[in-house]
Design an enzyme around this catalytic site. Structure first.
Site, PDB file in Angstrom:
ATOM      1  CD  GLU A 280     162.694  98.228 -14.462  1.00 51.27           C
ATOM      2  OE1 GLU A 280     161.655  97.740 -14.016  1.00 51.27           O
ATOM      3  OE2 GLU A 280     163.756  97.584 -14.575  1.00 51.27           O
ATOM      4  CG  HIS A 301     147.715 107.588 -40.901  1.00 53.95           C
ATOM      5  ND1 HIS A 301     147.041 108.151 -41.963  1.00 53.95           N
ATOM      6  CD2 HIS A 301     148.908 107.165 -41.401  1.00 53.95           C
ATOM      7  CE1 HIS A 301     147.775 108.047 -43.052  1.00 53.95           C
ATOM      8  NE2 HIS A 301     148.913 107.465 -42.745  1.00 53.95           N
ATOM      9  CE  LYS A 417     157.839  93.951  -8.240  1.00 56.51           C
ATOM     10  NZ  LYS A 417     159.122  93.239  -8.375  1.00 56.51           N
TER      11      LYS A 417
END
Length: 428
Positions: A280, A301, A417
């Protein structure tokens, strides 16, 4: 309490790329608060001011009260409103601690299944709620609060619920401030001059941590120690050294991704907190490294093949090397030795873990030619956590200003948003 090693980072003397003058200019921007976003630099001296603050005393008293009354504490928040607390909880307490209060973090997802399962889990338990939101209108935590506030009130009644619901929000405005005041819920303040991803050392992180059994005084003292130790505005400062090294790997050598790696499972959420802090803070104006994380040897792995032999010049690694584990175990010896591991019985698991770290470092840095920065942590305790928070916050301030951006805003977050609210039909 954090040492930066660049032996495997493929970088020569940092001073050949960054001048003392440039570092000093950025340091003065930070400490004189003249740079972009400087109104959000309250974290610089927060810990030493808050340690003896009246509100902090009240916070610890409230935490002790909650610990005596409940089995479960629901921490409601998203992003910076929960990641720091959960990171500290895991790092300090471990993943299977024996504290009396179980901490459950919600409000960070709109997964219906997850919320329904948590609701079913706590319906017959004594639980409390910490609702963390500056505005009180963020959808994810607000939905969770509605659900669990109703459940708690139905369980024990409105008056009794007042003692077990706590708001951490703005000091004088916003939906959550208004709700808490109208219903008589205890409130603690999110400071105006500290952004969400920098807020873990405020009540946002300290109240959940105090309830979880963490010594929050030690957390703050760790940050104070870092504040004093990292005040030097030069490349002798370990936080500046880290900031400059990652900046050069990005801008001079064109790496796109920084992978933060730990060899301790309880550091996974610390890596998640770091990802938000740097993602951010730096990801704007088409700039910044993509923050990525891996837990070794687990991810060796699954991702180890790609790291070793996949597309080159994409990522470099920053290794958190914990010098002293919280706990350790010896390898037991068996008579039949069917797994051929008796040669390890004179070693602890932590010793073997460090041998793995060295072997991977040689494979990635030497054979695959991947730069590696090493951050040596002394331990995973409360003091170290506070120190690490301040270290990374200061590093990202320097790093952001080196990129020429405002490290303290997040304009891009608002776009999704707005789209979501429009699609949901939110009234204008």
């Amino acid at each position: 309490m954090i040492k930066v090693l660049l032996d495997y980072a493929k970088l020569n003397n940092l001073a050949t790329y960054i001048s003392d003058k440039e570092i000093k200019q950025i340091g003065e921007m930070i400490y004189k608060k003249t740079g972009l976003g400087s109104d959000f630099l309250g974290w610089l001296d927060w810990a030493e001011n808050y340690l003896n603050d009246k509100e902090y005393t009240e916070l610890k008293l409230k935490a002790e009260q909650i610990k005596k009354q409940v089995e479960v504490c629901l921490v409601i928040g998203i992003g910076g409103s929960y990641l720091g607390a959960r990171a500290a909880d895991n790092m300090i307490n471990g993943l299977h601690n024996k504290n009396n209060v179980e901490m459950i973090y919600i409000g960070n997802t709109m997964s219906a299944t997850y919320l329904a399962q948590i609701k079913d889990y706590v319906k017959d338990k004594k639980f409390s709620i910490i609702n963390i939101s500056k505005s009180g209108t963020t959808v994810e935590p607000s939905i969770s609060f509605r659900i669990f506030e109703e459940l708690l009130i139905n369980q024990i009644g409105q008056e009794n619920a007042k003692e077990l619901i706590i708001a951490i929000t703005d000091k004088s405005k916003g939906a959550l401030f208004t709700l808490a005041k109208s219903k008589g819920y205890k409130s603690f303040v999110i400071p105006d001059n500290i952004g969400g991803r920098f807020s873990v050392l405020t009540p946002v992180g300290l109240l959940p941590l105090a309830i979880s059994g963490v010594n929050t005084d030690q957390v703050l003292l760790g940050a104070i120690k870092a504040q004093k130790k990292l005040a030097d505005i030069s490349l002798n400062n370990e936080a500046i050294k880290y900031a400059v090294a990652r900046y050069l790997l990005h801008t001079k050598y064109n790496f796109k991704v920084e992978a933060l790696v730990s060899y301790e499972m309880q550091m996974q959420l610390m890596c998640e907190w770091w990802k938000q802090l740097f993602g951010e803070s730096e990801g704007k104006e088409n700039k910044g490294l993509l923050p990525f994380s891996m837990i070794f040897s687990t991810d060796l792995h699954s991702l180890g093949q790609f790291v070793q032999e996949g597309t080159k010049n994409i990522l470099f690694e920053t290794i958190i090397d914990i010098k002293k584990p919280t706990l350790d175990l010896l390898i037991p010896k068996t008579v039949d030795n069917l797994d051929n591991l008796n040669y390890l019985t004179d070693k602890t698991i932590n010793e073997i873990n460090h041998v793995a770290l060295k072997g991977v470092l040689q494979a990635h840095a030497d054979s695959a030619n991947i730069p590696n920065i090493i951050l040596e942590f002394e331990s995973m305790n409360d003091l170290q956590f506070g120190y690490a928070v301040y270290f990374f916050e200061l590093a990202v301030a320097y790093s952001g200003y080196l990129l020429g951006i405002n490290p303290f805003n997040q304009p891009g977050v608002e776009i999704y948003k707005k789209n979501m609210f429009k699609l949901l039909g939110k009234p204008q």
